[in-house]
Design a protein around this motif. Structure first.
Motif, short mmCIF file in Angstrom:
data_model
loop_
_atom_site.label_atom_id
_atom_site.label_comp_id
_atom_site.label_asym_id
_atom_site.label_seq_id
_atom_site.Cartn_x
_atom_site.Cartn_y
_atom_site.Cartn_z
N MET A 240 4.63 -3.75 -9.03
CA MET A 240 3.83 -2.85 -8.20
C MET A 240 4.26 -2.92 -6.74
O MET A 240 4.27 -1.91 -6.02
CB MET A 240 2.34 -3.21 -8.32
CG MET A 240 1.41 -2.37 -7.47
SD MET A 240 -0.30 -2.99 -7.49
CE MET A 240 -0.76 -2.65 -9.18
N MET A 241 4.65 -4.11 -6.30
CA MET A 241 5.08 -4.26 -4.91
C MET A 241 6.44 -3.62 -4.69
O MET A 241 6.70 -3.02 -3.64
CB MET A 241 5.11 -5.74 -4.52
CG MET A 241 3.74 -6.39 -4.52
SD MET A 241 3.78 -8.06 -3.82
CE MET A 241 4.14 -7.70 -2.10
N GLY A 242 7.34 -3.77 -5.68
CA GLY A 242 8.62 -3.07 -5.58
C GLY A 242 8.41 -1.58 -5.49
O GLY A 242 9.03 -0.89 -4.67
N ASP A 243 7.49 -1.07 -6.32
CA ASP A 243 7.18 0.36 -6.31
C ASP A 243 6.68 0.81 -4.94
O ASP A 243 7.24 1.72 -4.32
CB ASP A 243 6.07 0.66 -7.33
CG ASP A 243 6.52 0.55 -8.78
OD1 ASP A 243 7.74 0.52 -9.02
OD2 ASP A 243 5.64 0.47 -9.65
N ALA B 1 -3.55 0.98 1.90
CA ALA B 1 -4.51 -0.09 2.22
C ALA B 1 -5.11 -0.67 0.95
O ALA B 1 -5.27 -1.89 0.83
CB ALA B 1 -5.60 0.44 3.14
N ALA B 2 -5.45 0.20 0.00
CA ALA B 2 -6.01 -0.27 -1.27
C ALA B 2 -4.97 -1.08 -2.05
O ALA B 2 -5.29 -2.14 -2.64
CB ALA B 2 -6.50 0.91 -2.10
N MET B 3 -3.73 -0.62 -2.06
CA MET B 3 -2.67 -1.31 -2.77
C MET B 3 -2.35 -2.66 -2.11
O MET B 3 -2.05 -3.64 -2.78
CB MET B 3 -1.43 -0.44 -2.83
CG MET B 3 -1.62 0.85 -3.59
SD MET B 3 -1.83 0.60 -5.36
CE MET B 3 -0.13 0.45 -5.87
N THR B 4 -2.43 -2.71 -0.79
CA THR B 4 -2.19 -3.97 -0.08
C THR B 4 -3.21 -5.02 -0.48
O THR B 4 -2.86 -6.17 -0.77
CB THR B 4 -2.24 -3.75 1.45
OG1 THR B 4 -1.22 -2.81 1.82
CG2 THR B 4 -2.03 -5.04 2.20
N GLU B 5 -4.48 -4.64 -0.55
CA GLU B 5 -5.50 -5.59 -0.96
C GLU B 5 -5.31 -5.99 -2.42
O GLU B 5 -5.48 -7.17 -2.78
CB GLU B 5 -6.89 -4.99 -0.74
CG GLU B 5 -8.04 -5.90 -1.16
CD GLU B 5 -8.13 -7.20 -0.36
OE1 GLU B 5 -9.00 -8.03 -0.71
OE2 GLU B 5 -7.37 -7.40 0.60
N GLU B 6 -4.95 -5.05 -3.27
CA GLU B 6 -4.76 -5.35 -4.68
C GLU B 6 -3.65 -6.38 -4.90
O GLU B 6 -3.81 -7.35 -5.65
CB GLU B 6 -4.45 -4.07 -5.45
CG GLU B 6 -4.13 -4.26 -6.93
CD GLU B 6 -5.31 -4.77 -7.74
OE1 GLU B 6 -5.10 -5.21 -8.89
OE2 GLU B 6 -6.46 -4.73 -7.23
N VAL B 7 -2.50 -6.18 -4.24
CA VAL B 7 -1.41 -7.13 -4.45
C VAL B 7 -1.71 -8.47 -3.79
O VAL B 7 -1.32 -9.52 -4.30
CB VAL B 7 -0.05 -6.56 -3.98
CG1 VAL B 7 0.28 -5.29 -4.76
CG2 VAL B 7 0.00 -6.32 -2.49
N ALA B 8 -2.43 -8.46 -2.66
CA ALA B 8 -2.81 -9.72 -2.02
C ALA B 8 -3.70 -10.53 -2.94
O ALA B 8 -3.53 -11.75 -3.10
CB ALA B 8 -3.51 -9.46 -0.69
N ARG B 9 -4.66 -9.87 -3.58
CA ARG B 9 -5.57 -10.55 -4.50
C ARG B 9 -4.80 -11.11 -5.70
O ARG B 9 -5.01 -12.26 -6.12
CB ARG B 9 -6.65 -9.58 -4.98
CG ARG B 9 -7.67 -10.21 -5.92
CD ARG B 9 -8.60 -9.18 -6.53
NE ARG B 9 -9.39 -8.49 -5.53
CZ ARG B 9 -9.26 -7.21 -5.23
NH1 ARG B 9 -8.34 -6.45 -5.82
NH2 ARG B 9 -10.02 -6.66 -4.32
N THR B 10 -3.89 -10.32 -6.25
CA THR B 10 -3.14 -10.74 -7.43
C THR B 10 -2.20 -11.89 -7.12
O THR B 10 -2.10 -12.86 -7.89
CB THR B 10 -2.36 -9.56 -8.01
OG1 THR B 10 -3.25 -8.48 -8.30
CG2 THR B 10 -1.62 -9.95 -9.29
N VAL B 11 -1.50 -11.81 -5.98
CA VAL B 11 -0.59 -12.89 -5.61
C VAL B 11 -1.37 -14.17 -5.34
O VAL B 11 -0.95 -15.27 -5.74
CB VAL B 11 0.28 -12.48 -4.40
CG1 VAL B 11 1.08 -13.67 -3.88
CG2 VAL B 11 1.22 -11.33 -4.79
N TRP B 12 -2.51 -14.07 -4.67
CA TRP B 12 -3.34 -15.25 -4.45
C TRP B 12 -3.73 -15.88 -5.78
O TRP B 12 -3.64 -17.11 -5.96
CB TRP B 12 -4.59 -14.89 -3.66
CG TRP B 12 -5.50 -16.06 -3.44
CD1 TRP B 12 -5.45 -16.97 -2.43
CD2 TRP B 12 -6.58 -16.48 -4.30
NE1 TRP B 12 -6.43 -17.92 -2.59
CE2 TRP B 12 -7.13 -17.64 -3.72
CE3 TRP B 12 -7.12 -15.97 -5.48
CZ2 TRP B 12 -8.21 -18.31 -4.31
CZ3 TRP B 12 -8.18 -16.65 -6.06
CH2 TRP B 12 -8.73 -17.80 -5.47
#
Length: 230
Positions: A129-132, A189-200
């Motif tokens: 998702m982050m690559g995308d 902004a929504a995607m940033t929070e989503e990947v931050a939560r998943t990586v954490w």
């Protein structure tokens, strides 16, 4: 002082449409859990004039209306509206002046993304998702105080070094995202929070595995040019 009445009809018509659009998009910040109380803001730049529409300062989200949105020039000076614009207006204006391809800017204090900002860490690119979406890690920008264009300067300088990312984690502050319009910036902004939560979460389990540069480039190219409706 320049006022909206000094602009041609086409500009005033676009202002009305953008006010409605920006006001509605603030609901999305609430829907995706990206803000609390009065924190955060959305803006969109006009195509017909060097103006932007932004949230008023310190107004609760349930009280926002299209009419309450504030119109400023690209220096942050009020052109129309009875309220004071967001305290981030000068940074939004700086971004628009220096990134002509950007027509939407969003700032939030979403929990997980801001936690990375608080410790001065980028979000590593360990998800497809982050690559995308980001074409690599979500970078950290420098610390800057609120109230001038210094945050905007930090956003522009950081994105110049990470041209694939629509997001910057401003250190000790929170994420700023940009897009081709305000909706694209809200999505980022929504995607940033989503990947931050998943990586954490992944870091609580073990050590996340980074993607290779080649795979990131392939993912981003597919997402930007093949995925979705074109």
């Amino acid at each position: 002082m320049t006022s909206l009445a000094d602009f041609p009809d086409e500009v005033r018509v676009e202002v009305g449409l953008v006010r409605e659009h920006v006001a509605a998009l603030h609901d999305q910040l609430i829907k995706w859990g990206l803000v609390v109380w009065t924190a955060g803001n959305v803006s969109q730049r006009l195509h017909s004039a060097d103006l932007l529409v932004i949230k008023p300062s310190g107004v609760r989200y349930e009280q926002l209306t299209p009419e309450s949105m504030v119109v400023t020039d690209l220096e942050g000076h009020v052109v129309d509206g009875s309220a004071t614009p967001s305290s981030d207006v000068f940074s939004h204006a700086y971004i628009y002046r220096h990134m002509p391809e950007v027509f939407g800017v969003v700032h939030t204090h979403s929990t997980f993304a801001t936690a990375f900002a608080a410790v001065g860490r980028s979000i590593p690119c360990v998800l497809t998702m982050m690559g995308d979406e980001f074409g690599g890690p979500v970078p950290v920008g420098p610390f800057a105080l609120i109230g001038s264009d210094q945050i905007g300067r930090g956003v522009v300088e950081t994105l110049a070094e990470h041209p694939g990312s629509p997001a910057v984690l401003m250190r000790n502050h929170g994420p700023f995202t940009v897009g081709a319009d305000a909706e694209a910036a809200v999505k980022a902004a929504a995607m940033t929070e989503e990947v931050a939560r998943t990586v954490w979460a992944a870091e609580q389990i073990g050590t996340p595995v980074p993607l290779s540069d080649e795979d990131v480039a392939s993912l981003n190219d597919r997402y930007q040019h093949v995925y979705g409706q074109h």
